[in-house]
Design an enzyme around this catalytic site. Structure first.
Site, mmCIF file in Angstrom:
data_model
loop_
_atom_site.group_PDB
_atom_site.id
_atom_site.type_symbol
_atom_site.label_atom_id
_atom_site.label_comp_id
_atom_site.label_asym_id
_atom_site.label_seq_id
_atom_site.Cartn_x
_atom_site.Cartn_y
_atom_site.Cartn_z
ATOM 1 N N THR A 9 42.371 37.261 37.957
ATOM 2 C CA THR A 9 42.065 37.870 36.669
ATOM 3 C C THR A 9 43.400 38.330 36.082
ATOM 4 O O THR A 9 44.290 37.527 35.895
ATOM 5 C CB THR A 9 41.039 39.013 36.823
ATOM 6 O OG1 THR A 9 39.901 38.497 37.527
ATOM 7 C CG2 THR A 9 40.531 39.483 35.461
ATOM 8 N N HIS A 10 43.595 39.614 35.841
ATOM 9 C CA HIS A 10 44.837 40.042 35.181
ATOM 10 C C HIS A 10 46.044 39.963 36.108
ATOM 11 O O HIS A 10 47.029 39.291 35.807
ATOM 12 C CB HIS A 10 44.674 41.465 34.653
ATOM 13 C CG HIS A 10 43.562 41.607 33.676
ATOM 14 N ND1 HIS A 10 43.453 40.808 32.552
ATOM 15 C CD2 HIS A 10 42.495 42.439 33.641
ATOM 16 C CE1 HIS A 10 42.376 41.143 31.877
ATOM 17 N NE2 HIS A 10 41.770 42.131 32.506
ATOM 18 N N ALA A 11 45.987 40.657 37.240
ATOM 19 C CA ALA A 11 47.138 40.693 38.141
ATOM 20 C C ALA A 11 47.437 39.309 38.712
ATOM 21 O O ALA A 11 48.596 38.896 38.807
ATOM 22 C CB ALA A 11 46.892 41.694 39.270
ATOM 23 N N CYS A 42 37.851 44.179 29.240
ATOM 24 C CA CYS A 42 37.858 45.274 28.264
ATOM 25 C C CYS A 42 37.247 44.838 26.937
ATOM 26 O O CYS A 42 36.913 45.678 26.098
ATOM 27 C CB CYS A 42 39.273 45.792 28.046
ATOM 28 S SG CYS A 42 40.486 44.517 27.700
ATOM 29 N N ASP A 177 23.805 59.588 33.151
ATOM 30 C CA ASP A 177 24.989 59.861 33.971
ATOM 31 C C ASP A 177 24.759 61.139 34.770
ATOM 32 O O ASP A 177 24.109 62.074 34.290
ATOM 33 C CB ASP A 177 26.241 59.997 33.111
ATOM 34 C CG ASP A 177 27.521 59.862 33.933
ATOM 35 O OD1 ASP A 177 28.060 58.745 33.987
ATOM 36 O OD2 ASP A 177 27.956 60.861 34.524
ATOM 37 N N THR A 270 53.108 45.561 50.552
ATOM 38 C CA THR A 270 52.188 46.286 51.411
ATOM 39 C C THR A 270 52.906 46.625 52.713
ATOM 40 O O THR A 270 54.103 46.351 52.879
ATOM 41 C CB THR A 270 50.938 45.444 51.731
ATOM 42 O OG1 THR A 270 51.301 44.374 52.634
ATOM 43 C CG2 THR A 270 50.325 44.857 50.460
ATOM 44 N N ALA A 298 43.563 47.209 33.045
ATOM 45 C CA ALA A 298 44.183 45.902 32.841
ATOM 46 C C ALA A 298 45.690 46.023 32.661
ATOM 47 O O ALA A 298 46.459 45.169 33.131
ATOM 48 C CB ALA A 298 43.558 45.204 31.638
#
Length: 451
Positions: A9-11, A42, A177, A270, A298
């Site tokens: 996706t984004h990363a 988004c 909520d 990591t 994002a």
């Protein structure tokens, strides 16, 4: 060099495309369980609400574009095991069922996050849906065509945006909520009160301080949501109760936070030297506190993915950290926040001072001059900026980007009070409202008895 990226996706998209440009002689393989890449989640509510007519505009890349960069795209491949000692990836082709085993020299984990699904009876009914990826958004649109009553569970950004979209589409909407107000992770009460008023004015039912106990239905279709206080008749339920890092593949193989978010150093490394991580699966350096926090955005993901690529061979560009800066547009209201709020600081046990001012965004002699409410949080001892929020019918949200830079650079309230901002009556006032916030913060420290 054999490089593998898991998740796109984004990363993942940022990491893979940057690696391809920086290291064209490397072998790059991307594993993605969906049939698409780079979906801008988004924009999900805009798609559901019909503001975005062509969903292809919500994708900024494609498997074909990435293939053109020399990247091997393993679409609809589910990685089910990573052998970190032998540096092997075990995956399954979801179309053919074929088992795939592949090696790597460097691995970039960008597996993102997944919606939290509470153990609620009835959550598996046909019209109880999640809101995260493109396929889920398409399902929501299709099911909403036959729904008159829609219930959204979870009053974060996505939940609130979907409520607006469904109300504009003529649906009877209920928002549930467990907290006593909406958007409580992003804004303080004096800001969320304005949005709640807007919702109630438009007939949206706010079921706050309520916990969903079960969802009832018949023949697989949902009929009502039952909370600890009320029952709500409904035709469609959208679960938006939050996200968790999707890191099961590396559990007990790299260092993680208690919630499963992978911890990385400033170069996206990591605790395993051959594995990098970026995006919603990671914790990020949070500048207002100096520690790490889980902030799935994002903007963070794209930056971290790019940094992972740039630091893959050797540490080159350090991550400057984040302030958790975000913005939201609901009906006529524009709002944004960065850093600590009074609420979040209290939950963390951090002592801050807050000042709130209201002003108009430009001089009264102009044809229109909208009210602006801004709240700034700062450390009373060091006088450093720690956070800010703004709301207005005028779009002054870029002011929060300014504060974000200020927090990152260690700006004090004294500097904020006198920093140079331009003046032009079409846009602002001779004293910018951020200057005024700084001046008021100084006054509260000099004359605390008047506060």
């Amino acid at each position: 060099m054999k490089i593998a990226v898991i998740g796109c996706t984004h990363a993942g998209t940022a990491a893979a495309t940057t690696i391809a440009k920086l290291y064209p002689d490397s072998t790059i393989t991307v594993y993605e369980r969906n049939d698409n890449v780079s979906f801008l989640s988004c924009g999900l509510a805009l798609y559901v609400g019909g503001v975005v007519q062509d969903p292809q505009g919500l994708f900024y890349s494609s498997p074909e574009k990435m293939n053109e960069l020399g990247i091997t795209m393993k679409m609809q491949h589910d990685v089910n095991h990573i052998d970190t000692e032998r540096q092997l990836i075990h995956a399954t082709n979801l179309v053919t069922g074929e088992a795939v085993v592949d090696g790597y020299d460097k691995l970039v984990i960008t597996t993102g996050s997944w919606p939290v699904t509470p153990p609620i009876k009835g959550i598996d009914l046909e019209n109880v849906l999640l809101a995260k990826n493109f396929n889920q958004a398409s399902t929501i649109i299709e099911r909403a065509k036959k729904a008159d009553r829609v219930t959204v569970v979870g009053a974060g950004y996505i939940g609130v945006e979907l409520v607006e979209a469904f109300e504009k589409a003529g649906k009877q909407v209920t928002l549930i909520d467990g907290a006593d107000r909406i958007l409580n992770k992003y804004l303080d009460a004096e800001f969320t009160d304005e949005v709640e008023t807007e919702f109630r004015t438009r007939g949206i039912e706010l079921a706050l301080s309520q916990t969903v106990e079960r969802i009832e239905g018949q023949n697989g279709s949902v009929q009502k949501v039952v909370t600890d206080k009320e029952e709500y008749e409904t035709d469609l339920v959208i679960m938006c109760v939050g996200f968790r890092p999707n890191t099961g593949l590396l559990r007990e193989k790299v260092d993680m936070m208690d919630n499963g978010a992978i911890t990385v150093d400033e170069y996206m490394r990591t605790s395993n030297p051959s594995i990098f991580a970026a995006g919603d699966c990671c914790a990020v350096k949070y500048n207002p506190t100096g520690g790490h926090a889980y902030i799935p955005l994002a903007t963070n993901a794209v930056r971290m993915g790019t940094l992972a690529a740039r630091n893959l061979m050797e540490p080159t560009v350090a991550n400057v950290g984040t302030q958790g800066t975000s913005g939201l547009h609901i009906y006529d209201l524009n709002m944004a926040s960065t850093g600590l709020t009074e609420t979040s600081a209290s939950l963390m046990g951090i002592h801050v001072k807050n000042i709130t001012i209201e002003d108009t965004h430009r001089p009264a002699f102009m044809p229109t001059a909208e009210n602006v409410k801004v709240k700034v949080a700062f450390a009373p001892d060091t006088r450093r900026l720690l956070g800010a929020q703004v709301i207005s019918k005028a779009d002054v949200t870029q002011a929060i980007n300014t504060i974000s830079v200020g927090i990152q650079q260690g700006m004090t309230i004294d500097e904020l009070a006198f920093v140079d901002f331009f003046f032009q009556p079409h846009f602002n006032q001779p004293w910018n409202f951020l200057n005024k916030a700084g001046l008021e913060a100084i006054r509260t420290l000099q004359q605390p008895e008047l506060v």
